[in-house]
Design a protein around this motif. Sequence first.
Motif, PDB file in Angstrom:
ATOM      1  N   GLU A  98       0.471  -1.670   3.333  1.00 20.25           N
ATOM      2  CA  GLU A  98      -0.175  -1.882   2.043  1.00 20.25           C
ATOM      3  C   GLU A  98       0.727  -2.775   1.206  1.00 20.25           C
ATOM      4  N   PHE A 123       1.539  -5.150  -2.269  1.00 22.94           N
ATOM      5  CA  PHE A 123       1.168  -5.480  -3.635  1.00 22.94           C
ATOM      6  C   PHE A 123       1.369  -6.978  -3.787  1.00 22.94           C
ATOM      7  N   ARG A 161       4.494  -2.328   0.144  1.00 21.41           N
ATOM      8  CA  ARG A 161       4.733  -1.253  -0.798  1.00 21.41           C
ATOM      9  C   ARG A 161       5.722  -0.228  -0.237  1.00 21.41           C
ATOM     10  N   SER A 181       7.133   4.329  -5.205  1.00 31.76           N
ATOM     11  CA  SER A 181       6.234   5.063  -6.095  1.00 31.76           C
ATOM     12  C   SER A 181       5.439   4.030  -6.903  1.00 31.76           C
ATOM     13  N   ASP A 182       4.379   4.477  -7.566  1.00 34.14           N
ATOM     14  CA  ASP A 182       3.606   3.571  -8.420  1.00 34.14           C
ATOM     15  C   ASP A 182       4.505   2.944  -9.478  1.00 34.14           C
ATOM     16  N   GLU A 183       5.417   3.729 -10.040  1.00 33.36           N
ATOM     17  CA  GLU A 183       6.341   3.224 -11.059  1.00 33.36           C
ATOM     18  C   GLU A 183       7.264   2.147 -10.468  1.00 33.36           C
ATOM     19  N   GLN A 184       7.756   2.358  -9.263  1.00 35.15           N
ATOM     20  CA  GLN A 184       8.615   1.355  -8.624  1.00 35.15           C
ATOM     21  C   GLN A 184       7.845   0.070  -8.345  1.00 35.15           C
ATOM     22  N   VAL A 185       6.585   0.186  -7.935  1.00 34.58           N
ATOM     23  CA  VAL A 185       5.758  -1.005  -7.715  1.00 34.58           C
ATOM     24  C   VAL A 185       5.605  -1.760  -9.038  1.00 34.58           C
ATOM     25  N   GLU A 186       5.290  -1.058 -10.120  1.00 29.34           N
ATOM     26  CA  GLU A 186       5.132  -1.704 -11.429  1.00 29.34           C
ATOM     27  C   GLU A 186       6.419  -2.404 -11.858  1.00 29.34           C
TER      28      GLU A 186
END
Length: 151
Positions: A3, A5, A116, A120-125
């Motif tokens: 996956e 980003f 990815r 975590s979602d926060e690390q991706v952001e």
Amino acid sequence: MTEYFTITRELAAPRALVFETLTRPEHFAVWFGTAAVEVPQDSLTMDVRPGGDFRAVMLLPDGNRINWSGEYIAVDPPSHLAMTLSDQPGDDAGLPVLFDLEETDTGTRLTIRQDRADFSDEQVEMTIEGYNAFIDDIANLLTRLQSDASA
């Protein structure tokens, strides 16, 4: 299943020049750390060919440093670059970060894709924010380079 980003930005510069900013040490050192972080050019090893090594040191404002390492997996100037990238030298760098450059009517569309992995979602952001800061500095560098060339 992998996956990714994705970050996509339009840059007002020819594709060959954008590719140069990604692959020439004197340009890479300017944008890789963003304006807030120093990347000494003499810390860079950029053997930009499939199987070639990448090394860089980021000197952070708080006095800490990050040692980066990686390997160029694919190099197809001026349209594609794939390289592994890790701030934990010696560890498995994972899947490569992919840089794709497309010509547009106004310049170049730069698309960066990264696995990815276990972020975590926060690390991706936070990583997307970092890439956007890199691209902001690339855009500023491109403006300077084109201005110098036309002077």
